[in-house]
Design a protein around this motif. Structure first.
Motif, mmCIF file in Angstrom:
data_model
loop_
_atom_site.group_PDB
_atom_site.id
_atom_site.type_symbol
_atom_site.label_atom_id
_atom_site.label_comp_id
_atom_site.label_asym_id
_atom_site.label_seq_id
_atom_site.Cartn_x
_atom_site.Cartn_y
_atom_site.Cartn_z
ATOM 1 N N PRO A 197 0.766 -1.243 0.000
ATOM 2 C CA PRO A 197 0.000 0.000 0.000
ATOM 3 C C PRO A 197 0.801 1.299 0.000
ATOM 4 C CG PRO A 197 -1.068 -1.601 1.403
ATOM 5 C CD PRO A 197 0.247 -2.216 0.988
ATOM 6 N N PRO A 198 1.971 1.379 0.659
ATOM 7 C CA PRO A 198 2.697 2.646 0.585
ATOM 8 C C PRO A 198 3.220 2.977 -0.818
ATOM 9 C CG PRO A 198 3.377 1.396 2.514
ATOM 10 C CD PRO A 198 2.561 0.468 1.655
ATOM 11 N N ARG A 199 3.331 1.974 -1.713
ATOM 12 C CA ARG A 199 3.896 2.196 -3.038
ATOM 13 C C ARG A 199 2.908 1.933 -4.174
ATOM 14 N NH1 ARG A 199 9.135 3.117 -2.956
ATOM 15 N NH2 ARG A 199 9.247 2.831 -5.219
ATOM 16 N N PRO A 223 -8.967 1.510 10.522
ATOM 17 C CA PRO A 223 -9.631 0.195 10.544
ATOM 18 C C PRO A 223 -9.223 -0.701 9.380
ATOM 19 C CG PRO A 223 -11.199 1.898 11.134
ATOM 20 C CD PRO A 223 -9.956 2.608 10.668
ATOM 21 N N GLY A 224 -8.806 -0.114 8.273
ATOM 22 C CA GLY A 224 -8.321 -0.917 7.157
ATOM 23 C C GLY A 224 -7.007 -1.591 7.486
ATOM 24 N N LEU A 225 -6.106 -0.858 8.120
ATOM 25 C CA LEU A 225 -4.840 -1.452 8.568
ATOM 26 C C LEU A 225 -5.105 -2.529 9.612
ATOM 27 C CD1 LEU A 225 -2.606 1.741 8.881
ATOM 28 C CD2 LEU A 225 -2.473 -0.021 7.109
ATOM 29 N N ASP A 226 -6.049 -2.256 10.508
ATOM 30 C CA ASP A 226 -6.391 -3.240 11.546
ATOM 31 C C ASP A 226 -6.948 -4.512 10.917
ATOM 32 O OD1 ASP A 226 -5.620 -1.332 13.396
ATOM 33 O OD2 ASP A 226 -7.680 -0.685 13.822
ATOM 34 N N PHE A 228 -6.167 -5.795 7.942
ATOM 35 C CA PHE A 228 -5.090 -6.606 7.372
ATOM 36 C C PHE A 228 -4.185 -7.188 8.457
ATOM 37 C CE2 PHE A 228 -6.399 -4.509 3.475
ATOM 38 C CZ PHE A 228 -6.355 -5.579 2.593
ATOM 39 N N ALA A 229 -4.084 -6.480 9.589
ATOM 40 C CA ALA A 229 -3.355 -7.049 10.719
ATOM 41 C C ALA A 229 -4.067 -8.312 11.216
ATOM 42 C CB ALA A 229 -3.237 -6.023 11.841
ATOM 43 N N GLU A 230 -5.386 -8.265 11.262
ATOM 44 C CA GLU A 230 -6.158 -9.438 11.694
ATOM 45 C C GLU A 230 -6.084 -10.543 10.645
ATOM 46 O OE1 GLU A 230 -8.517 -11.804 14.155
ATOM 47 O OE2 GLU A 230 -7.361 -9.975 14.548
ATOM 48 N N LEU A 231 -6.107 -10.152 9.385
ATOM 49 C CA LEU A 231 -5.979 -11.133 8.303
ATOM 50 C C LEU A 231 -4.640 -11.867 8.421
ATOM 51 C CD1 LEU A 231 -7.875 -11.745 5.795
ATOM 52 C CD2 LEU A 231 -6.202 -10.448 4.446
ATOM 53 N N LYS A 232 -3.595 -11.117 8.740
ATOM 54 C CA LYS A 232 -2.279 -11.706 8.950
ATOM 55 C C LYS A 232 -2.283 -12.606 10.186
ATOM 56 C CE LYS A 232 2.296 -12.040 8.932
ATOM 57 N NZ LYS A 232 3.078 -12.765 7.909
ATOM 58 N N HIS A 233 -2.895 -12.137 11.266
ATOM 59 C CA HIS A 233 -2.939 -12.894 12.514
ATOM 60 C C HIS A 233 -3.641 -14.239 12.339
ATOM 61 C CE1 HIS A 233 -3.319 -13.726 16.805
ATOM 62 N NE2 HIS A 233 -4.631 -13.866 16.646
ATOM 63 N N ARG A 234 -4.677 -14.263 11.514
ATOM 64 C CA ARG A 234 -5.428 -15.499 11.301
ATOM 65 C C ARG A 234 -4.771 -16.414 10.269
ATOM 66 N NH1 ARG A 234 -11.906 -14.264 11.938
ATOM 67 N NH2 ARG A 234 -11.717 -12.681 13.575
ATOM 68 N N GLY A 235 -3.690 -15.940 9.662
ATOM 69 C CA GLY A 235 -2.963 -16.751 8.698
ATOM 70 C C GLY A 235 -3.526 -16.714 7.299
ATOM 71 N N ASN A 236 -4.450 -15.812 7.039
ATOM 72 C CA ASN A 236 -5.082 -15.759 5.724
ATOM 73 C C ASN A 236 -4.346 -14.875 4.723
ATOM 74 O OD1 ASN A 236 -6.973 -17.304 7.021
ATOM 75 N ND2 ASN A 236 -8.720 -15.958 6.645
ATOM 76 N N PHE A 237 -3.501 -13.967 5.213
ATOM 77 C CA PHE A 237 -2.821 -13.018 4.323
ATOM 78 C C PHE A 237 -1.697 -13.708 3.550
ATOM 79 C CE2 PHE A 237 0.421 -9.656 3.552
ATOM 80 C CZ PHE A 237 -0.335 -8.860 2.694
ATOM 81 N N GLN A 371 2.919 4.928 7.558
ATOM 82 C CA GLN A 371 3.439 4.711 8.914
ATOM 83 C C GLN A 371 3.019 3.359 9.504
ATOM 84 O OE1 GLN A 371 2.031 8.105 11.140
ATOM 85 N NE2 GLN A 371 3.197 9.569 9.924
ATOM 86 N N GLY A 372 1.843 2.847 9.062
ATOM 87 C CA GLY A 372 1.310 1.674 9.752
ATOM 88 C C GLY A 372 1.303 0.355 9.018
ATOM 89 N N TRP A 373 1.611 0.359 7.708
ATOM 90 C CA TRP A 373 1.479 -0.883 6.958
ATOM 91 C C TRP A 373 2.460 -1.956 7.415
ATOM 92 C CZ3 TRP A 373 -1.745 -3.705 4.530
ATOM 93 C CH2 TRP A 373 -1.305 -4.785 3.751
ATOM 94 N N ALA A 374 3.707 -1.623 7.538
ATOM 95 C CA ALA A 374 4.713 -2.624 7.891
ATOM 96 C C ALA A 374 4.382 -3.274 9.236
ATOM 97 C CB ALA A 374 6.096 -1.978 7.939
ATOM 98 N N LYS A 375 3.933 -2.481 10.184
ATOM 99 C CA LYS A 375 3.561 -3.006 11.495
ATOM 100 C C LYS A 375 2.342 -3.927 11.387
ATOM 101 C CE LYS A 375 2.190 -1.581 16.166
ATOM 102 N NZ LYS A 375 1.893 -0.416 17.042
ATOM 103 N N ALA A 376 1.407 -3.579 10.508
ATOM 104 C CA ALA A 376 0.174 -4.365 10.388
ATOM 105 C C ALA A 376 0.432 -5.773 9.903
ATOM 106 C CB ALA A 376 -0.802 -3.656 9.433
ATOM 107 N N VAL A 377 1.396 -5.952 9.002
ATOM 108 C CA VAL A 377 1.596 -7.272 8.407
ATOM 109 C C VAL A 377 2.934 -7.897 8.799
ATOM 110 C CG1 VAL A 377 0.115 -6.736 6.451
ATOM 111 C CG2 VAL A 377 2.563 -6.296 6.280
#
Length: 379
Positions: A197-199, A223-226, A228-237, A371-377
Motif C-alpha cells: 500500500p505505501p507504493r 480500521p483498514g490497517l487493523d 489486514f493485521a487481523e488477516l495476517k494474525h489469522r494466517g489468511n494473508f 506509517q502503519g502498513w509494515a507493522k500491520a503485516v
C-alpha cells in the motif's frame, strides 16, 4: 508596452487594419507556436497536425509500469503505434505508482526518464506538489469532470473502477464476496494484494475499502490497517504480490484488485482452465480513478502530449471500456454518441453513486498507511 496597433491587430489582424487605412503592422511581434516541451495544449503548438508531425519526428515514447493486461494497455499501445508510427517502450511493466514518481524525481532531464506516467490520483497529486509534471490540456479537458482533474492541468484522471475480490473457484471451495468473508477459516495463505500500500495505488485503495467495510471512513483509514493485521494474525494473508501470472499459476488464489483487472483475468485465463470469479464487496465499496500525466522533463515531449490525446480520444476511452475499465469521459461520450454501448452493457452493476475522498483526506490516509502498513503485516 502594447501599442494600439498591436492591440487592434490581435482583434482584427494586420490586413484588416491596412484595409481600414490604419497602417501596416509588419514590425509588430507575434507569438509563434509553442515548443513541444512547453506546449500546454495542441492548439498552442499550432493544432493537432503540428503536434502529430512533431511526435512523429521524435519517433519514440518512453512509458513505465504499464502491464499490457492492465486496462487494455496492450491494445492501446498497439493502436498508438499503428496510428502514428511511434514506438512505445515500457520500462518495469510490473512497477507501481511510487516507482513511477521515483523515476521522474531521480532521473531529471536524462534521456532515460519516462515521458509519461499512469498513477493513482493520490500519487498524481503528490507528483504535482513536487513540481514533476507538465501542465497540458487535452482536447477533451473541458468535459472531464472537475473532480477528476487538476485545476492547473498537471494531471487528469483517465479511467477507474471499484475494488473487487477475485477468486479461483477451482482452488477455493467457497469464494468470498465481502471483506468479512476474507477473515473466515479456510482461506489460510490465500488472500493477496496487488502490491504494498505505501507504493501501490491499488493496494492503498484496498486498505481504504477494508476501512470502509470495518466502520472506518474517508477520514479514518486505520480500521483498514487493523483488518489486514487481523488477516495476517489469522494466517489468511498472502504476501505474494498478485498479477496475471500468479493468478494463472495458483500462487494467489484470492486477490483484492480493481474490478476491471479481475474481470479481465477471468476472460484471459478462462482458456487456461482458471475459473476466476469476481465480486464487488458491498461492505467496502470503494471507487477510484487513475491519472495520466506528462513528465515536465519528458525526453519526447511531443509524443508524450500526443499519447495523452490518444488516451482521452473516443478510440482510447472505448478500448478502456472493452477491458471493463470505466472511462472518465463515459457520460460525455454517451451524450455525443461515441460510447461503445455493447462494452458499457458488460460492466458489472454497482448500487449507489461512488463517493471520492478529498485531497486532505487522501493525504491523511496516505500518511497513516505509510506509517502503519509494515507493522500491520509484520511478524
Amino acid at each position: 508596452m502594447t501599442t494600439p496597433c498591436a492591440r487592434a491587430a490581435a482583434a482584427f489582424g494586420c490586413f484588416a487594419l491596412v484595409a481600414l487605412g490604419l497602417g501596416a503592422c509588419e514590425n509588430t511581434p507575434t507569438a509563434g507556436p509553442a515548443k513541444p516541451s512547453v506546449a500546454t495544449s495542441a492548439e498552442s503548438m499550432g493544432g493537432m497536425r503540428a503536434l502529430i508531425a512533431a511526435a512523429k519526428r521524435e519517433g519514440t515514447l518512453r512509458a513505465i509500469a504499464l502491464p499490457r493486461d492492465w486496462a487494455d494497455y496492450g491494445s492501446l499501445i498497439n493502436g498508438f503505434e499503428k496510428k502514428y508510427g511511434i514506438k512505445v517502450t515500457v520500462e518495469n511493466p510490473l512497477g507501481h505508482s511510487e516507482d513511477e514518481i521515483d523515476a521522474l524525481r531521480k532521473r531529471g532531464n536524462r534521456p532515460t526518464a519516462p515521458d509519461v506516467i499512469d498513477v493513482g490520483d493520490t500519487f498524481a497529486r503528490n507528483a504535482a506538489a513536487q513540481n514533476l509534471l507538465a501542465p497540458y490540456k487535452v482536447a477533451a479537458f473541458d468535459v472531464i469532470p472537475g473532480t477528476q482533474k487538476d485545476s492547473k492541468a498537471r494531471w487528469s484522471n483517465n479511467y477507474g473502477g471499484y475494488i473487487s475480490i477475485g477468486c479461483d473457484a477451482n482452488r477455493v471451495k467457497s469464494c468470498p464476496e465481502t471483506f468479512a468473508d476474507l477473515l473466515k477459516p479456510g482461506y489460510q495463505g490465500k488472500v493477496a494484494l496487488e502490491g504494498d500500500p505505501p507504493r501501490s495505488a491499488t493496494a492503498f485503495a484496498s486498505v481504504y475499502a477494508a476501512a470502509l467495510a470495518n466502520k472506518g471512513s474517508f477520514d479514518d483509514v486505520q480500521p483498514g490497517l487493523d483488518f489486514f493485521a487481523e488477516l495476517k494474525h489469522r494466517g489468511n494473508f498472502n504476501p505474494v504480490h498478485s498479477d496475471s501470472a500468479t493468478v494463472a499459476s495458483g500462487r494467489t488464489p484470492i486477490s483484492i484488485n480493481w474490478d476491471y483487472i479481475n474481470l479481465d483475468y477471468a476472460d484471459r485465463l478462462r482458456d487456461k482452465g482458471v475459473n476466476w470469479q469476481v465480486a464487488i464487496p458491498f461492505d467496502g465499496s470503494f471507487a477510484q480513478y487513475f491519472a495520466l500525466a506528462i513528465n515536465k522533463n519528458a525526453p519526447h515531449p511531443a509524443a508524450a502530449r500526443l499519447w495523452q490525446e490518444y488516451l482521452f480520444s473516443p478510440e482510447g476511452q472505448n478500448l478502456r471500456l472493452r477491458a471493463y475499465a470505466r472511462p472518465v469521459l463515459m457520460d460525455a461520450m454517451r451524450q455525443d454518441g461515441t460510447l461503445d454501448k455493447a462494452a458499457a452493457a458488460r460492466l458489472p452493476t454497482v448500487e449507489g453513486t461512488p463517493q471520492f475522498p478529498t485531497d486532505a483526506q487522501l493525504e491523511k490516509a496516505g500518511e497513516t498507511v505509510i506509517q502503519g502498513w509494515a507493522k500491520a503485516v509484520s511478524g
